[in-house]
Design a protein around this motif. Structure first.
Motif, PDB file in Angstrom:
ATOM      1  N   TRP A 139      -1.601  26.412   8.390  1.00  0.00           N
ATOM      2  CA  TRP A 139      -1.602  24.989   8.064  1.00  0.00           C
ATOM      3  C   TRP A 139      -1.547  24.780   6.552  1.00  0.00           C
ATOM      4  CZ3 TRP A 139      -0.766  25.340  12.701  1.00  0.00           C
ATOM      5  CH2 TRP A 139      -0.748  24.262  13.572  1.00  0.00           C
ATOM      6  N   TYR A 140      -0.817  23.748   6.158  1.00  0.00           N
ATOM      7  CA  TYR A 140      -0.815  23.320   4.759  1.00  0.00           C
ATOM      8  C   TYR A 140      -2.083  22.505   4.502  1.00  0.00           C
ATOM      9  CZ  TYR A 140       4.249  24.037   5.429  1.00  0.00           C
ATOM     10  OH  TYR A 140       5.483  24.548   5.736  1.00  0.00           O
ATOM     11  N   THR A 141      -2.729  22.747   3.385  1.00  0.00           N
ATOM     12  CA  THR A 141      -3.878  21.907   3.027  1.00  0.00           C
ATOM     13  C   THR A 141      -3.442  20.459   2.916  1.00  0.00           C
ATOM     14  OG1 THR A 141      -4.711  23.792   1.753  1.00  0.00           O
ATOM     15  CG2 THR A 141      -5.835  21.697   1.464  1.00  0.00           C
ATOM     16  N   ASN A 143      -1.619  18.858   4.815  1.00  0.00           N
ATOM     17  CA  ASN A 143      -1.668  18.171   6.106  1.00  0.00           C
ATOM     18  C   ASN A 143      -2.888  17.253   6.176  1.00  0.00           C
ATOM     19  OD1 ASN A 143       0.558  19.627   6.857  1.00  0.00           O
ATOM     20  ND2 ASN A 143      -0.495  20.923   8.340  1.00  0.00           N
ATOM     21  N   TYR A 144      -3.938  17.647   5.474  1.00  0.00           N
ATOM     22  CA  TYR A 144      -5.176  16.870   5.464  1.00  0.00           C
ATOM     23  C   TYR A 144      -5.280  15.985   4.224  1.00  0.00           C
ATOM     24  CZ  TYR A 144      -6.162  20.018   9.266  1.00  0.00           C
ATOM     25  OH  TYR A 144      -6.070  20.720  10.456  1.00  0.00           O
ATOM     26  N   THR A 168      -6.351  27.252   5.383  1.00  0.00           N
ATOM     27  CA  THR A 168      -5.129  26.611   4.908  1.00  0.00           C
ATOM     28  C   THR A 168      -4.743  27.152   3.537  1.00  0.00           C
ATOM     29  OG1 THR A 168      -6.276  24.805   3.770  1.00  0.00           O
ATOM     30  CG2 THR A 168      -5.758  24.484   6.101  1.00  0.00           C
ATOM     31  N   ARG A 171       1.165  23.957   0.119  1.00  0.00           N
ATOM     32  CA  ARG A 171       2.573  24.070   0.494  1.00  0.00           C
ATOM     33  C   ARG A 171       3.334  24.969  -0.476  1.00  0.00           C
ATOM     34  NH1 ARG A 171       3.242  19.111   1.416  1.00  0.00           N
ATOM     35  NH2 ARG A 171       3.378  19.063   3.686  1.00  0.00           N
ATOM     36  N   SER A 195      -1.685  32.700   5.749  1.00  0.00           N
ATOM     37  CA  SER A 195      -2.758  31.700   5.727  1.00  0.00           C
ATOM     38  C   SER A 195      -3.501  31.816   4.410  1.00  0.00           C
ATOM     39  CB  SER A 195      -3.725  31.928   6.896  1.00  0.00           C
ATOM     40  OG  SER A 195      -4.289  33.226   6.827  1.00  0.00           O
ATOM     41  N   MET A 274      -8.689  25.114  -1.454  1.00  0.00           N
ATOM     42  CA  MET A 274      -8.683  23.765  -0.877  1.00  0.00           C
ATOM     43  C   MET A 274      -9.153  22.732  -1.888  1.00  0.00           C
ATOM     44  SD  MET A 274     -11.236  21.531   0.475  1.00  0.00           S
ATOM     45  CE  MET A 274     -12.502  22.441   1.369  1.00  0.00           C
TER      46      MET A 274
END
Length: 284
Positions: A139-141, A143-144, A168, A171, A195, A274
């Motif tokens: 997952w891309y950070t 995304n959140y 995460t 990108r 990841s 993050m």
């Protein structure tokens, strides 16, 4: 040539800019649905092909024997298998030297619905006989953090994962991995599980939002249906809300906390923390 499909998307743009820092523009091509969105690259000497995954006839001119191709997965959930298969077939017919594909963390072991089209695409690539590399992106950070301001405004991060952990990365980290594979050697036949270096919990994410915004933000762990209804209430389509809740179930099972270090090793540096992505999102 190195050819990047879906190049004007968020990941694609980062990949192309990364490639331009390493190879001459004359050795780079992009395959995009809207060539006008790639006009800046054309002005720098990049070849621009007009390609539509839903129009297989447009794909033939984009590839040639010996090319290295990055197939960036499409964004239309439910339509991606025929779209990706059309790209694979065009690449096979052209005789490309390498086909890299941005799949999903876990590959065949991933049990959530969003992985199904990626697994089918990997199967099609293997069946084609083409030399391949699978970039199984976590997952891309972003995304959140794309909704960081909204979470701060509501004082809550919503989820239904029991506050499990997720590894995460930014990108750009995943883009740098694609650049390394397209410009380096020794990657053929590999399936990279990519990841972030450090998994975090949603409570920790909420705490970072609070720290960088100066406002109280807490994680609210909901039941699956309550979470789905909350997302629909925020304006998400029902189908997409269902997908996100299913992803949270996978997070709860630990499927997206695979911090194996492969991404950091591939790009030759630590992945972006993050907290750094949170800070950038709230500063912007």
């Amino acid at each position: 040539m190195i050819v990047v499909t879906g190049a004007t998307g968020q990941l694609g743009r980062l990949v192309v800019e990364g490639l331009l820092a390493k190879v001459p523009a004359a050795e780079l091509a992009v395959a995009v649905r809207s060539p006008q969105k790639a006009a800046d690259w054309a002005a720098r000497g990049v070849t621009v092909h007009r390609v539509d995954y839903d129009e297989p006839a447009t794909l033939a001119a984009a590839f040639a024997a010996g090319d290295r191709v990055l197939l960036i997965s499409g964004s239309e959930v439910g339509a991606r298998v025929p779209q990706h298969t059309a790209v694979v077939e065009a690449a096979r017919a052209a005789g490309v030297a390498l086909l890299a594909y941005t799949g999903i963390l876990g590959g065949d072991e991933a049990s959530f619905a969003l992985a199904d089209e990626h697994k089918a695409t990997e199967a099609a690539i293997r069946a084609s006989g083409l030399p391949f590399v699978f970039l199984r992106n976590g997952w891309y950070t972003e995304n959140y953090t794309a909704n960081a301001a909204g979470s701060v405004a509501h004082g809550a991060v919503l989820g239904s994962n029991g506050d499990a952990r997720i590894a995460t990365a930014a990108r750009r980290d995943y883009a740098d991995a694609a650049v390394e594979v397209l410009t380096g050697e020794g990657h053929e036949g590999r399936a990279y599980e990519l990841s972030g270096d450090t998994a975090w919990s949603f409570s920790e994410y909420a705490a970072e939002l609070a720290a960088h915004s100066g406002r109280p933000v807490a994680y609210r762990d909901l039941g699956a249906e309550e979470h789905r209804q909350a997302l629909i209430g925020l304006g998400l389509p029902e189908g997409f809300a269902t997908i996100l809740v299913d992803v949270d179930a996978a997070i709860a099972r630990g499927e997206l906390a695979r911090d194996r270090g492969e991404l950091g090793r591939l790009i030759g540096r630590p992945t972006t923390p993050m907290a750094e992505t949170v800070r950038a999102a709230l500063a912007g």
